[in-house]
Design a protein around this motif. Structure first.
Motif, PDB file in Angstrom:
ATOM      1  N   ILE A  55     -19.090  18.760  52.809  1.00  6.36           N
ATOM      2  CA  ILE A  55     -18.786  17.418  53.096  1.00  6.36           C
ATOM      3  C   ILE A  55     -17.343  17.594  53.329  1.00  6.36           C
ATOM      4  O   ILE A  55     -16.323  17.031  54.396  1.00  6.36           O
ATOM      5  N   LEU A  56     -16.106  17.818  52.267  1.00  2.00           N
ATOM      6  CA  LEU A  56     -14.693  17.516  52.642  1.00  2.00           C
ATOM      7  C   LEU A  56     -14.175  17.855  53.303  1.00  2.00           C
ATOM      8  O   LEU A  56     -13.280  18.034  54.199  1.00  2.00           O
TER       9      LEU A  56
ATOM     10  N   ALA B 277     -21.167  15.946  58.665  1.00  2.00           N
ATOM     11  CA  ALA B 277     -20.562  15.035  57.506  1.00  2.00           C
ATOM     12  C   ALA B 277     -19.118  14.110  58.560  1.00  2.00           C
ATOM     13  O   ALA B 277     -17.910  13.169  58.278  1.00  2.00           O
TER      14      ALA B 277
ATOM     15  N   LEU C 255     -15.436  10.450  51.561  1.00  2.00           N
ATOM     16  CA  LEU C 255     -16.181  11.541  51.951  1.00  2.00           C
ATOM     17  C   LEU C 255     -16.978  11.605  50.280  1.00  2.00           C
ATOM     18  O   LEU C 255     -17.515  12.467  50.308  1.00  2.00           O
TER      19      LEU C 255
ATOM     20  N   ALA D 211     -13.862  16.060  56.022  1.00  2.00           N
ATOM     21  CA  ALA D 211     -13.329  15.164  56.021  1.00  2.00           C
ATOM     22  C   ALA D 211     -11.696  15.167  56.737  1.00  2.00           C
ATOM     23  O   ALA D 211     -10.572  14.140  57.099  1.00  2.00           O
ATOM     24  N   ALA D 212     -10.762  16.730  56.396  1.00  2.00           N
ATOM     25  CA  ALA D 212     -10.338  17.597  56.391  1.00  2.00           C
ATOM     26  C   ALA D 212      -9.674  17.297  57.867  1.00  2.00           C
ATOM     27  O   ALA D 212      -8.965  17.643  58.808  1.00  2.00           O
TER      28      ALA D 212
ATOM     29  N   GLN E 210     -10.404  15.499  60.121  1.00  2.00           N
ATOM     30  CA  GLN E 210     -10.536  13.927  60.926  1.00  2.00           C
ATOM     31  C   GLN E 210      -8.284  14.230  60.221  1.00  2.00           C
ATOM     32  O   GLN E 210      -8.617  12.572  61.260  1.00  2.00           O
ATOM     33  N   ILE E 211      -8.106  14.626  60.598  1.00  2.00           N
ATOM     34  CA  ILE E 211      -6.831  14.620  60.003  1.00  2.00           C
ATOM     35  C   ILE E 211      -5.734  14.552  61.797  1.00  2.00           C
ATOM     36  O   ILE E 211      -5.478  13.782  62.195  1.00  2.00           O
TER      37      ILE E 211
ATOM     38  N   PRO F  84     -22.882  19.908  48.978  1.00  2.00           N
ATOM     39  CA  PRO F  84     -22.447  18.955  48.993  1.00  2.00           C
ATOM     40  C   PRO F  84     -20.918  19.051  49.509  1.00  2.00           C
ATOM     41  O   PRO F  84     -20.053  18.385  49.730  1.00  2.00           O
TER      42      PRO F  84
ATOM     43  N   PHE G  92      -8.524  23.778  55.977  1.00  2.00           N
ATOM     44  CA  PHE G  92      -8.539  22.912  54.583  1.00  2.00           C
ATOM     45  C   PHE G  92      -9.597  24.112  53.528  1.00  2.00           C
ATOM     46  O   PHE G  92     -10.446  23.936  52.256  1.00  2.00           O
TER      47      PHE G  92
ATOM     48  N   MET H 299      -6.616   7.887  56.651  1.00  2.00           N
ATOM     49  CA  MET H 299      -6.846  10.137  55.721  1.00  2.00           C
ATOM     50  C   MET H 299      -7.188   8.909  54.481  1.00  2.00           C
ATOM     51  O   MET H 299      -8.377  10.186  54.718  1.00  2.00           O
TER      52      MET H 299
ATOM     53  N   GLY I   8     -17.760  11.366  58.920  1.00  2.00           N
ATOM     54  CA  GLY I   8     -16.122  11.115  58.887  1.00  2.00           C
ATOM     55  C   GLY I   8     -15.028   9.762  60.220  1.00  2.00           C
ATOM     56  O   GLY I   8     -14.640   9.358  59.910  1.00  2.00           O
TER      57      GLY I   8
END
Lengths: 124, 389
Positions: free
Chosen positions: B124-125, B372, A52, B128-129, B131-132, B121, B318, A45, B376
């Motif tokens: 993009i986070l 994203a 990213l 990522a979040a 992917q938890i 941008p 998120f 994680m 990710g």
């Protein structure tokens, strides 16, 4: 079966699902620590977030970087590519231009077909 | 007469088992879902027909199934004979060796427009979040007895990215490949069914009504620099993602450079279509009842659904967390698009948003976490492969 071979009676033991063949599914959190699961999950994680976040930071700074290097490396439009959007004719104007052209041509033809009218130059 | 009786014994009817019948019904159901409900027809139809192909009983001495691979055998007298594999096994080679997923990523890269992500941008986070879901499911799968490698391959279903799931499963858990692939594509097809209840549950009406600023126009130079830079960042951090990320950004560079239009068009049309057909049919054909209908497969489906739900919730929550610090608020619905499943999850965000406000257009904003999420999940796959190999 490998996935249910371990039978340690420690910590939480919950029967989640009983299959027709009598095999129960056991939930044992010690398997996570035995397999280093927490470390894998946290590492994974964190790396995804770092990657990213770096991409986001790069994208955020890119316009400023480009503005800085503009005097030395100006943007050029090669002939192979299409012109930038501000140089393109908006697509919704094309039918209007075509209609105006059609009307002009019809007008010229109509005027030219009248014998009494003065001679008009070629439309093309 | 005896020959006729012997022939009858070799027919599919004589050898059919209950499991094969069940799988054929599942295959027909996939085809029906694709045609009637339009659920990911480009994937479900080839997979559904592949399931039917794979569950027609064959003669043991004939190389017909995907698992009948060719090879050299040493006879008792010391001579060596070569037996060729089945045609399906050669097609399946692209799946088992992880060849098809990078080719699909090349096509995805050539059709993806990263402009919305480049214009905002911070979104993009969200990718990522989401992917938890992968990593929490990994823990859950380990807790119920899967090995770390198998658990990682199951967890990646939450990335909602079929090619990534197949790629990682082929590397870490080849024995679960069929079940993981079917689960991944099934849940991708069921995005419009799975995500909306979770999105509504985790957001208030006021949050769903949030309107976001229109994205800025992204100059060509930024769009060209991005794939090269993002590739370097991702692969230097997680070299395991080299193949998938490399092909994704290479495809995008073909598109954005505008000097290789022919290659980009081929990658995003003919090539990706051919690979999708081969991948779908061969993955479907790998689900023979004798290897597929096991308690493991049911658990993989259960864990896949869990992974998908957690990923959706992770993205939405998120976005709400980010809103605590932002002046220009994000509509949390677009967080759900962080699970990849391009572009269906972005469409779902748009659909749920428009149910509250018909004039709120979230699609372009949702595409940012959506693409994203693709990056990710590929990075996550690369990390898991590196860590567990």
């Amino acid at each position: 079966m490998q996935w249910c071979a371990r039978k340690e009676e420690r910590d939480v033991l919950i029967v989640l699902l009983a299959q027709g063949n009598g095999v129960g599914v056991t939930f044992d959190v010690t398997r996570i620590s035995d397999g280093n699961g927490m470390a894998i999950a946290i590492t994974g994680m964190v790396i995804v977030f770092v990657a990213l976040t770096l991409i986001a930071s790069f994208i955020g700074s890119l316009p400023h970087v480009l503005r800085f290097i503009d005097p030395y490396l100006p943007a050029v439009h090669d002939h192979a590519g299409s012109p930038p959007p501000d140089e393109q004719l908006p697509s919704d104007e094309l039918p209007i231009v075509a209609a105006i052209g059609y009307v002009l041509q019809q007008e010229v033809l109509r005027t030219a077909s009248q014998p009494s009218s003065p001679k008009v130059p070629n439309a093309t | 007469m005896q020959m006729f009786v012997e022939f009858l014994k070799t027919t599919g009817f004589a050898q059919m088992e209950l499991g094969n019948v069940v799988m054929i019904i599942i295959g027909v159901a996939f085809i029906a879902l694709a045609i009637v409900k339009h659920y990911e027809p480009l994937l479900l139809l080839p997979i559904g027909f592949g399931v039917i192909i794979g569950n027609i009983p064959t003669i043991a001495s004939m190389a017909l199934s995907v698992y009948d691979q060719g090879g050299l055998t040493v006879n008792g007298d010391g001579t060596v004979t070569y037996q060729s594999g089945s045609v399906l096994s050669y097609i399946y080679f692209g799946v088992s060796q992880g060849i098809f997923p990078p080719l699909i990523f090349l096509g995805i890269g050539a059709m993806t427009d990263f402009s919305t992500m480049l214009s905002n941008p911070k979104l993009i986070l969200l990718g990522a979040a989401a992917q938890i879901g992968i990593f929490l499911t990994l823990l859950g799968a380990m807790a119920i007895g899967f090995t770390p490698e198998q658990a990682a391959a199951i967890g990646i279903i939450g990335g909602a990215d079929g090619p990534t799931a197949i790629f990682l499963a082929s590397r870490l858990a080849p024995d679960l490949l069929g079940a993981i692939a079917i689960a991944a594509y099934s849940y991708m097809a069921l995005v419009p069914v799975i995500q909306p209840p979770i999105m509504r549950l985790l957001t208030t009406r006021d949050e769903r009504l949030i309107r976001m600023k229109a994205p800025r126009t992204v100059p060509k130079r930024e769009r060209i620099i991005f794939p090269v830079a993002a590739f370097l960042i991702c692969t230097l951090i997680a070299p395991g993602s080299l193949v998938l990320i490399g092909m994704l950004f290479f495809g995008n560079l073909l598109k954005e450079s505008m000097v290789t239009e022919r290659l980009a068009v081929t990658a995003r049309t003919a090539m990706i279509d051919i690979v999708t057909v081969l991948l779908g049919v061969s993955v479907g054909a790998s689900t023979q009842a004798q290897t597929f209908l096991r308690p493991q497969s049911l658990m993989i489906f259960g864990l896949g659904a869990l992974s998908f739900a957690i990923a959706t919730a992770g993205g939405v929550l998120f976005a709400k967390f980010m809103n605590l610090f932002l002046t220009d608020k994000i509509n949390p619905l677009i967080g759900a698009a962080g699970v990849s499943a391009v572009p269906d999850s972005a469409r779902v965000a748009q659909m749920i948003g428009q149910a509250e406000d018909p004039h709120n257009y979230l699609l372009m904003h949702a595409m940012a976490p959506n693409v994203a999420g693709v990056i990710g999940s590929a990075v996550a796959a690369g990390v898991l492969w590196s860590v567990l190999l």
